[in-house]
Design an enzyme around this catalytic site. Structure first.
Site, PDB file in Angstrom:
ATOM      1  N   GLU A 275     -12.266 -20.771  36.308  1.00  0.00           N
ATOM      2  CA  GLU A 275     -11.487 -20.214  34.672  1.00  0.00           C
ATOM      3  C   GLU A 275      -9.872 -20.771  34.865  1.00  0.00           C
ATOM      4  O   GLU A 275      -9.532 -21.430  35.668  1.00  0.00           O
ATOM      5  CB  GLU A 275     -10.999 -18.508  35.484  1.00  0.00           C
ATOM      6  CG  GLU A 275     -10.853 -17.292  34.658  1.00  0.00           C
ATOM      7  CD  GLU A 275     -10.665 -16.076  35.042  1.00  0.00           C
ATOM      8  OE1 GLU A 275     -10.914 -15.947  36.199  1.00  0.00           O
ATOM      9  OE2 GLU A 275      -9.959 -15.576  34.864  1.00  0.00           O
TER      10      GLU A 275
ATOM     11  N   ASN B 190     -16.585 -10.418  29.979  1.00  0.00           N
ATOM     12  CA  ASN B 190     -16.374 -10.428  31.518  1.00  0.00           C
ATOM     13  C   ASN B 190     -16.030  -8.701  31.594  1.00  0.00           C
ATOM     14  O   ASN B 190     -14.826  -8.732  30.511  1.00  0.00           O
ATOM     15  CB  ASN B 190     -15.043 -11.419  30.895  1.00  0.00           C
ATOM     16  CG  ASN B 190     -14.863 -11.534  32.710  1.00  0.00           C
ATOM     17  OD1 ASN B 190     -15.974 -11.476  33.574  1.00  0.00           O
ATOM     18  ND2 ASN B 190     -13.221 -10.693  33.085  1.00  0.00           N
ATOM     19  N   GLU B 191     -16.383  -8.702  32.666  1.00  0.00           N
ATOM     20  CA  GLU B 191     -15.341  -7.154  33.184  1.00  0.00           C
ATOM     21  C   GLU B 191     -15.375  -6.090  31.914  1.00  0.00           C
ATOM     22  O   GLU B 191     -13.876  -6.335  31.968  1.00  0.00           O
ATOM     23  CB  GLU B 191     -14.213  -7.455  33.584  1.00  0.00           C
ATOM     24  CG  GLU B 191     -15.002  -8.206  35.167  1.00  0.00           C
ATOM     25  CD  GLU B 191     -13.962  -8.214  36.562  1.00  0.00           C
ATOM     26  OE1 GLU B 191     -12.730  -8.048  36.482  1.00  0.00           O
ATOM     27  OE2 GLU B 191     -14.526  -8.879  37.735  1.00  0.00           O
TER      28      GLU B 191
ATOM     29  N   TYR C  84     -16.785  -8.627  44.964  1.00  0.00           N
ATOM     30  CA  TYR C  84     -16.163  -9.204  45.675  1.00  0.00           C
ATOM     31  C   TYR C  84     -16.137  -8.972  47.283  1.00  0.00           C
ATOM     32  O   TYR C  84     -16.134  -7.881  47.162  1.00  0.00           O
ATOM     33  CB  TYR C  84     -14.631  -9.281  45.547  1.00  0.00           C
ATOM     34  CG  TYR C  84     -14.552 -10.013  44.104  1.00  0.00           C
ATOM     35  CD1 TYR C  84     -14.530 -11.313  44.669  1.00  0.00           C
ATOM     36  CD2 TYR C  84     -14.723  -9.787  42.702  1.00  0.00           C
ATOM     37  CE1 TYR C  84     -14.403 -12.497  43.374  1.00  0.00           C
ATOM     38  CE2 TYR C  84     -14.368 -11.098  41.540  1.00  0.00           C
ATOM     39  CZ  TYR C  84     -14.507 -12.359  42.211  1.00  0.00           C
ATOM     40  OH  TYR C  84     -14.288 -13.129  41.399  1.00  0.00           O
TER      41      TYR C  84
ATOM     42  N   GLU D 291     -20.145 -13.487  39.915  1.00  0.00           N
ATOM     43  CA  GLU D 291     -18.835 -14.013  40.057  1.00  0.00           C
ATOM     44  C   GLU D 291     -18.522 -13.378  42.109  1.00  0.00           C
ATOM     45  O   GLU D 291     -19.090 -12.077  41.137  1.00  0.00           O
ATOM     46  CB  GLU D 291     -17.220 -13.019  39.560  1.00  0.00           C
ATOM     47  CG  GLU D 291     -17.074 -14.157  38.302  1.00  0.00           C
ATOM     48  CD  GLU D 291     -15.445 -13.141  37.895  1.00  0.00           C
ATOM     49  OE1 GLU D 291     -14.939 -12.354  38.652  1.00  0.00           O
ATOM     50  OE2 GLU D 291     -15.260 -13.122  36.844  1.00  0.00           O
TER      51      GLU D 291
ATOM     52  N   GLN E 129     -14.268 -18.904  43.002  1.00  0.00           N
ATOM     53  CA  GLN E 129     -13.874 -20.237  41.960  1.00  0.00           C
ATOM     54  C   GLN E 129     -14.183 -21.714  42.779  1.00  0.00           C
ATOM     55  O   GLN E 129     -13.435 -21.605  44.348  1.00  0.00           O
ATOM     56  CB  GLN E 129     -12.849 -19.264  41.140  1.00  0.00           C
ATOM     57  CG  GLN E 129     -12.540 -18.316  40.517  1.00  0.00           C
ATOM     58  CD  GLN E 129     -11.866 -18.185  39.246  1.00  0.00           C
ATOM     59  OE1 GLN E 129     -11.166 -19.185  38.561  1.00  0.00           O
ATOM     60  NE2 GLN E 129     -11.808 -17.148  38.835  1.00  0.00           N
TER      61      GLN E 129
HETATM   62  O1  AHR Z   1     -11.860 -14.279  39.967  1.00  0.00           O
HETATM   63  C1  AHR Z   1     -11.077 -13.990  38.848  1.00  0.00           C
HETATM   64  C2  AHR Z   1     -11.160 -13.115  38.087  1.00  0.00           C
HETATM   65  O2  AHR Z   1     -11.835 -12.042  38.679  1.00  0.00           O
HETATM   66  C3  AHR Z   1     -11.343 -12.546  37.367  1.00  0.00           C
HETATM   67  O3  AHR Z   1     -11.189 -13.500  36.134  1.00  0.00           O
HETATM   68  C4  AHR Z   1     -12.487 -11.644  37.210  1.00  0.00           C
HETATM   69  O4  AHR Z   1     -14.091 -11.801  36.280  1.00  0.00           O
HETATM   70  C5  AHR Z   1     -12.156 -10.887  38.603  1.00  0.00           C
HETATM   71  O5  AHR Z   1     -12.074  -9.516  38.262  1.00  0.00           O
END
Ligand code: AHR
Length: 502
Positions: A25, A175-176, A248, A301, A352
């Protein structure tokens, strides 16, 4: 004694190489002074990209790379990143409120596609669904994919240096969108997705794979509502390739990636192990509306999210963090789950690539280092495109007061061209484990390479000063049925066997 038996007749299918996907990103130091140093840099580079990173990344056979966000995508105007670099605008971007840094647009569509071409990764473009129009995104698709000579946008691409189309098949729409992407309800998100893809359907080029933005973590109700709304539309029949989720392994903003207790070690791994529940439950919700599973589940992600500021830039690069053996174990555990659920997960993208969350690389100026996560992806790459094999695990649970028990070894296996790939993570932070390996309906015997990623302590990591503190060590051996391997505490092991029968 732990026992793991490879069942050569039972399989959940082929492991899609895209499960080993990546994500880069425009945020903090991922691109600028990370992947990208610029053509005039003193740092050795290939058309502006850091050569050491390009060479290293290529070795992983990266199947796919998601770009340009993340949240960044939701205020990105693709036209800012084309044309002569010196004339591109500098813009406030999505992350400006966090770090005050502006986007120089030195890396845009052409540079990204060049990076993909030089590393072999397929581009997966995340398109803005929050602050632009369907027509503008349709123009981007046309710019990327139409042959020169057919439209004005295709000719503009050719003038900008690429007569050959980029042939981008994977397009994430949004995205999100439950959060930074417009704070939409699932119903609104599904309708916006339909609005965008309806406009793009009129392109009529090669089939495109549109991915709808799905839920955060274990929010299964979001997926259910999204799918209900999506399935009520007539147009849903065509061109929705998948639904993405983000998960995450997050212990909260104070969690220190470098100094952790034994409880924090297990807490982190348990959160990673929860990925299995997350994907199974989302898939079950999708099945209510898509029982034939035409729509794929994508985890675009995933990774550890610790406190930032522990990477080499000491806090300058947003979300940059160091990675230790604990992060390597999270990577191994997660990839083993994806392999064993290859019938459920179609693609996954670790967050990432560089100088950020759960990164494979840390870089800055002349410095460049591969983290323990990189080595896990290297050890696991033999699974890509292989036939998954089910395992019978006779492995005791790791029981710790205050925690749900979990098996103390994480494992997956696959076979391709007569080569067995078996990956094992010893989740026990302090004790080594012996494991007896055997085959069912086939033998595991053959000439083998065993590679072990371990360190003198679970908090070990690679730094600019000590880049090789955590690297795998490989030995050759003749593997027999019933062989016993010792897995060091807090380690990741690859057993790769040229099966004698083949
Ligand atoms: O990976 C960092 C951020 O985490 C990304 O931009 C977002 O999609 C997520 O909240």
């Amino acid at each position: 004694m732990n026992r793991i038996t490879v069942n050569f007749r039972e399989s959940r299918g082929t492991i899609n190489p895209n499960i080993y996907g990546h994500f880069a990103e425009h945020i903090g130091g991922v691109f600028y002074d990370g992947l990208w140093v610029g053509e005039d840099s003193r740092v050795e580079n290939v058309r502006g990209f850091r050569k050491a990173l390009v060479d290293s990344f290529k070795k992983l056979n990266p199947p796919v790379l998601r770009w340009p966000g993340g949240c960044f995508a939701e205020t990105y105007d693709w036209r800012d990143g084309i044309g002569p670099r010196a004339q591109r605008p500098r813009r406030v971007n999505w992350w400006y409120y966090c770090d005050g840094r502006v986007e120089p647009n030195e890396v845009g569509t052409h540079e990204f596609m060049d990076f993909c071409r030089m590393t072999g990764a397929a581009p997966y473009v995340a398109a803005n669904m929050t602050s632009t129009t369907p027509l503008h995104i349709r123009d981007w698709v046309e710019y990327c994919n139409f042959p020169a000579g057919t439209t004005t946008l295709a000719d503009e691409r050719a003038r900008n240096g690429s007569p050959e189309p980029f042939d981008v098949r994977l397009w994430g729409i949004g995205n999100e969108n439950w959060g930074g992407g417009g704070q939409m309800t699932p119903e609104m998100c599904a309708r916006e997705f339909i609005r965008y893809t309806t406009v793009m359907r009129s392109l009529g080029t090669k089939p495109l794979r549109f991915i709808m933005c799905g839920a955060n973590g274990h929010d299964v109700e979001w997926t259910r509502r999204l799918m209900r709304e999506w399935s009520a539309r007539r147009w849903h029949e065509v061109e929705t390739y998948g639904v993405s989720i983000h998960y995450y392994t997050n212990q909260g903003s104070k969690a220190d990636p470098l100094n952790f207790t034994e409880d924090e070690w297990y807490d982190q791994l348990l959160r990673a192990a929860f990925m299995q529940q997350v994907i199974d439950d989302h898939r079950a919700a999708m099945d209510e509306f898509d029982p034939d599973r035409r729509i794929k589940l994508i985890v675009d992600e995933w990774g550890c999210w610790h406190r930032d500021g522990t990477g080499p830039s000491k806090g300058y690069n947003l979300f940059e963090q160091q990675s230790t053996m604990r992060d390597a174990l999270v990577a191994a555990l997660t990839l083993n789950i994806f392999n064993n659920r290859c019938d459920v997960v179609d693609m996954a993208n670790v967050a990432q690539l560089c100088n950020n969350l759960h990164s494979l690389y840390l870089a800055g100026g002349e410095h460049f280092v591969e983290t323990p996560n990189y080595h896990v992806f290297d050890l696991f790459k033999g699974h890509q495109g292989a036939r998954q094999l089910c395992l019978h695990m006779d492995v005791p649970m790791l029981a710790r007061e205050g925690f749900r028990p979990m098996p103390r070894i994480s494992a997956s296996a696959s076979e391709k061209d007569g080569v067995l790939t078996l990956t094992l993570g010893n989740l026990d932070m302090t004790a080594s484990q012996e494991v007896r390996l055997a085959g069912l309906y086939g033998s595991i015997a053959g000439s083998a390479q065993v590679s072990v990623l371990s360190a003198d302590r679970p908090t070990a990591c690679n730094t600019f000063e000590e880049p090789f503190a955590v690297v795998p060590h490989t030995s050759d051996l003749q593997l027999e049925e019933g062989a016993v391997l010792t897995l060091p505490a807090a380690s990741v092991t690859l057993v790769r066997v040229q099966l004698a029968r083949s």
